[in-house]
Design a protein around this motif. Structure first.
Motif, PDB file in Angstrom:
ATOM      1  N   LYS A 169      34.066  33.479  57.983  1.00 44.35           N
ATOM      2  CA  LYS A 169      34.515  32.087  57.569  1.00 44.35           C
ATOM      3  C   LYS A 169      34.263  31.627  56.290  1.00 44.35           C
ATOM      4  O   LYS A 169      35.155  31.414  55.465  1.00 44.35           O
ATOM      5  CB  LYS A 169      34.515  31.188  58.840  1.00 44.35           C
ATOM      6  N   SER A 170      32.998  31.282  56.108  1.00 47.34           N
ATOM      7  CA  SER A 170      32.685  30.629  54.901  1.00 47.34           C
ATOM      8  C   SER A 170      32.737  31.502  53.735  1.00 47.34           C
ATOM      9  O   SER A 170      33.148  31.000  52.716  1.00 47.34           O
ATOM     10  CB  SER A 170      31.206  29.985  55.004  1.00 47.34           C
ATOM     11  N   THR A 171      32.286  32.825  53.684  1.00 46.80           N
ATOM     12  CA  THR A 171      32.174  33.669  52.404  1.00 46.80           C
ATOM     13  C   THR A 171      34.056  33.823  52.116  1.00 46.80           C
ATOM     14  O   THR A 171      34.169  33.691  50.937  1.00 46.80           O
ATOM     15  CB  THR A 171      31.628  34.863  52.728  1.00 46.80           C
ATOM     16  N   PHE A 172      34.730  34.169  53.225  1.00 46.11           N
ATOM     17  CA  PHE A 172      36.141  34.380  52.857  1.00 46.11           C
ATOM     18  C   PHE A 172      36.849  33.374  52.463  1.00 46.11           C
ATOM     19  O   PHE A 172      37.996  33.403  51.530  1.00 46.11           O
ATOM     20  CB  PHE A 172      36.798  35.075  54.059  1.00 46.11           C
ATOM     21  N   THR A 173      36.537  31.973  52.912  1.00 45.40           N
ATOM     22  CA  THR A 173      37.254  30.983  52.605  1.00 45.40           C
ATOM     23  C   THR A 173      36.872  30.614  51.047  1.00 45.40           C
ATOM     24  O   THR A 173      37.848  30.564  50.318  1.00 45.40           O
ATOM     25  CB  THR A 173      36.637  29.569  53.270  1.00 45.40           C
ATOM     26  N   THR A 174      35.569  30.912  50.538  1.00 45.12           N
ATOM     27  CA  THR A 174      35.324  30.776  48.955  1.00 45.12           C
ATOM     28  C   THR A 174      36.174  31.903  48.337  1.00 45.12           C
ATOM     29  O   THR A 174      36.698  31.469  47.249  1.00 45.12           O
ATOM     30  CB  THR A 174      33.808  31.104  48.945  1.00 45.12           C
TER      31      THR A 174
ATOM     32  N   GLY B  63      33.309  40.038  45.264  1.00 41.92           N
ATOM     33  CA  GLY B  63      33.090  39.813  46.667  1.00 41.92           C
ATOM     34  C   GLY B  63      31.757  39.899  47.044  1.00 41.92           C
ATOM     35  O   GLY B  63      31.164  39.266  47.690  1.00 41.92           O
ATOM     36  N   ARG B  64      31.198  40.893  46.403  1.00 41.65           N
ATOM     37  CA  ARG B  64      29.481  41.398  46.541  1.00 41.65           C
ATOM     38  C   ARG B  64      28.770  40.038  46.580  1.00 41.65           C
ATOM     39  O   ARG B  64      27.957  39.687  47.188  1.00 41.65           O
ATOM     40  CB  ARG B  64      29.407  42.730  45.608  1.00 41.65           C
ATOM     41  N   ALA B  65      29.081  39.557  45.109  1.00 47.48           N
ATOM     42  CA  ALA B  65      28.020  38.321  44.948  1.00 47.48           C
ATOM     43  C   ALA B  65      28.117  37.396  46.168  1.00 47.48           C
ATOM     44  O   ALA B  65      26.926  36.562  46.649  1.00 47.48           O
ATOM     45  CB  ALA B  65      28.683  37.976  43.594  1.00 47.48           C
ATOM     46  N   VAL B  66      29.469  36.959  46.323  1.00 46.30           N
ATOM     47  CA  VAL B  66      29.620  35.743  47.319  1.00 46.30           C
ATOM     48  C   VAL B  66      29.038  36.057  48.894  1.00 46.30           C
ATOM     49  O   VAL B  66      28.282  35.327  49.393  1.00 46.30           O
ATOM     50  CB  VAL B  66      31.038  35.300  47.672  1.00 46.30           C
ATOM     51  N   LEU B  67      29.240  37.554  49.104  1.00 47.05           N
ATOM     52  CA  LEU B  67      28.763  38.090  50.345  1.00 47.05           C
ATOM     53  C   LEU B  67      27.450  37.858  50.398  1.00 47.05           C
ATOM     54  O   LEU B  67      26.419  37.631  51.426  1.00 47.05           O
ATOM     55  CB  LEU B  67      29.325  39.152  50.726  1.00 47.05           C
ATOM     56  N   GLN B  68      26.688  38.456  49.548  1.00 45.57           N
ATOM     57  CA  GLN B  68      25.421  38.647  49.231  1.00 45.57           C
ATOM     58  C   GLN B  68      24.460  37.559  49.183  1.00 45.57           C
ATOM     59  O   GLN B  68      23.685  37.086  50.027  1.00 45.57           O
ATOM     60  CB  GLN B  68      24.779  39.462  47.794  1.00 45.57           C
ATOM     61  N   ALA B  69      25.117  36.527  48.624  1.00 43.65           N
ATOM     62  CA  ALA B  69      24.733  35.017  48.415  1.00 43.65           C
ATOM     63  C   ALA B  69      24.703  34.236  50.159  1.00 43.65           C
ATOM     64  O   ALA B  69      23.579  33.512  50.475  1.00 43.65           O
ATOM     65  CB  ALA B  69      25.405  34.150  47.830  1.00 43.65           C
TER      66      ALA B  69
END
Lengths: 270, 273
Positions: free
Chosen positions: B62-67, B261-267
């Motif tokens: 939810k939070s990562t995909f919203t970003t 995507g990788r950057a946001v997901l990794q964070a």
């Protein structure tokens, strides 16, 4: 021209304008069709095995036990409450009546949250209960509390309606003949409203059996302890849709039986 | 006569409202969703695509995909990304029953396989993230849970996911790998239900994904355990064949699996696939 002709014939038939029948049929289909869909979807060959699996039987047993307990709680607390609401008058009565009926319209999940902050470990009463060594959350007692919370308004509403409909004439006569209030209640009032009480009880039982949201939020989900039939349906749907449909049919049948019973009572009683 | 007309009008109006209300949730209903693709730029066609992209994604995203959705919208003017977040098996069932989705991101391979087997994907699913389990406790860890084996202690009220859902399947794999038999007080249908029961202090410990624990930092204490590596959940993403926006769907899936995507997901704590 056509319209007036139809209207006349409709009025002859049922005193209704002709145009009412099409949307009425649509409305009936809207309610009945999903029930038919469940029946159609059932895998009849596997049905006996699906509803008699360990998980299903545990859920069925738990549902029957908890719904019976919560109906008993509703009767113990709800009958006196309905009597007070119907027969007394004091400031704040109308407010009290409205508040008591709130769970009727409240989304069950909200009820679950409210119960959590009442009986939960860090809730209003929870910390005191914890001192006494009582743990409500995740126990079968939590399921009963959740069910009684949502089901009680059904009992109170139908009993209060019956009491008001009956009036107090017979009770006054009994009192003037020297009967004590307890005897009046037992020998006059309750027998008079028995049909209303019975249908209220069946409705409360049915509502308890169907309780889902408050249970899931407040009681958790564990086979044989807190996972009632609706929760089992919800979980089985994740892995085995056929099982979920089979158990859904069981609940549909229960619902139909409840309606038949309460409608029957109503027409012969009141 | 007049009254009759009024009623008929009301009925028609209500019906129209109902229908339009239903239609507005389907992206196919938007008339402006024409993709004007100039012949010159086949691969970067997304830059001129407009319309609504509907993404069905696992609840844990939810939070990562919203970003990521917001970033994607910024990079693609005129594109509106809407999400439906739910349990992966729910979403897979909805897609199989014709729900209007352009992209599917699942929390496990099993549910993606259901959609692939039904012939509903437009391209092969790409793994884009991994997730492992972790222990969460109420703040301060009052029961002093330190290891996975501690969860089996009788005085600890443990809440886990039911084996039927991905996080519960992962819990079972860890149990098997470690030989520890857990006796939870509740088996929830979703990882968020586990988290809220720990956050509210009802449970002494819960097993959730690392990313859920990070997302609830401050409200729960995280206790990592090495055995979690025995059950790694891989998240695949795929554009769907029924997509109203096939090009945009492919672009979004590539965007999530790509460096942005990788950057946001990794964070957020997701591992690399």
């Amino acid at each position: 021209m056509l319209r007036s002709g139809q209207q006349r014939s409709a009025q002859q038939r049922a005193g209704l304008p002709g145009w009412a029948f099409a949307p009425a049929a649509l409305g009936a289909a809207f309610v009945v069709l999903p029930l038919v869909a469940v029946v159609v979807k059932v895998d009849w060959a596997a049905f006996p095995a699906l509803v008699t699996s360990d998980a299903s039987l545990a859920a069925l047993r738990l549902s029957l036990v908890t719904a019976s307990c919560s109906t008993a709680v509703c009767l113990l607390l709800g009958v006196p409450l309905a009597l007070v609401l119907a027969r007394c008058s004091f400031p704040g009565l109308r407010l009290l009546r409205s508040l008591v009926l709130v769970p009727l319209v409240l989304p069950p999940v909200v009820g679950g949250i409210a119960l959590l902050y009442t009986f939960g470990r860090q809730g209003l009463l929870g910390s005191s209960l914890e001192v006494l060594g009582l743990r409500i959350a995740f126990s079968t007692a939590a399921v009963v509390i959740a069910q009684a919370f949502v089901a009680m308004p059904f009992l109170v509403l139908s009993l209060e309606g019956a009491l008001r409909g009956r009036g107090t004439r017979y009770e006054q006569v009994a009192a003037t003949l020297g009967a004590s209030p307890s005897i009046v209640l037992r020998r006059v009032t309750l027998p008079l409203v028995l049909p209303g009480l019975a249908s209220g009880t069946v409705l409360a039982f049915a509502r308890s059996l169907g309780e889902f949201g408050a249970t899931l939020t407040f009681a958790g989900s564990l086979q044989g302890v807190t996972r009632t039939l609706p929760l089992e349906v919800y979980l089985q749907r994740e892995s085995d849709a056929r099982g979920a449909v089979a158990l859904s049919l069981v609940l549909v049948v229960v619902a139909v039986v409840v309606i038949v019973v309460t409608r029957g009572r109503r027409t012969e009683g009141v | 006569m007049r009254r009759l007309r009024l009623v008929a009008l009301a009925v028609a109006g209500t019906a129209a409202l109902l229908l339009s209300g239903c239609a507005s949730s389907t992206p196919t209903g938007t008339a402006s969703s024409t993709t004007t693709t100039p012949a010159g730029s086949p691969s970067s066609s997304s830059l001129v695509s407009t319309g609504t992209l509907t993404v069905f994604a696992a609840a844990s995203l939810k939070s990562t995909f919203t970003t990521l959705g917001e970033q994607f919208e910024k990079a693609h003017a005129g594109v509106d990304v809407t999400f439906s977040f739910a349990g992966s098996s729910d979403l897979a069932t909805q897609i199989q029953n014709g729900a209007p989705a352009d992209v599917f991101a699942s929390a496990d391979q099993a549910n993606m396989t259901k959609v692939v087997d039904a012939g509903l994907t437009a391209a092969a699913p790409v793994p884009f993230a991994t997730n492992v389990l972790t222990i969460v406790t109420p703040p301060g860890n009052p029961k002093g849970v330190a290891t996975f084996a501690d969860l089996a202690e009788s005085g600890t009220a443990l809440v886990v996911c039911a084996p039927q859902v991905p996080c519960g399947a992962a819990t079972e794999r860890v149990e098997k790998a470690t030989g520890v038999t857990l006796t939870p007080v509740s088996e929830e249908s979703s990882v968020t239900d586990v988290l809220t029961k720990v956050e509210s202090g009802e449970a002494d410990a819960g097993l959730v994904y690392v990313t859920d624990a990070r997302g609830a930092a401050g409200k729960v204490t995280e206790v990592t355990f090495p055995e979690s590596s025995g059950a790694v959940n891989t998240y695949p993403i795929a554009p769907l064949s029924g997509a109203a926006q096939p090009e945009l769907a492919k672009d979004f899936a590539a965007y999530v699996a790509g460096p942005d995507g990788r950057a946001v997901l990794q964070a957020a704590g997701f591992g690399a696939p």
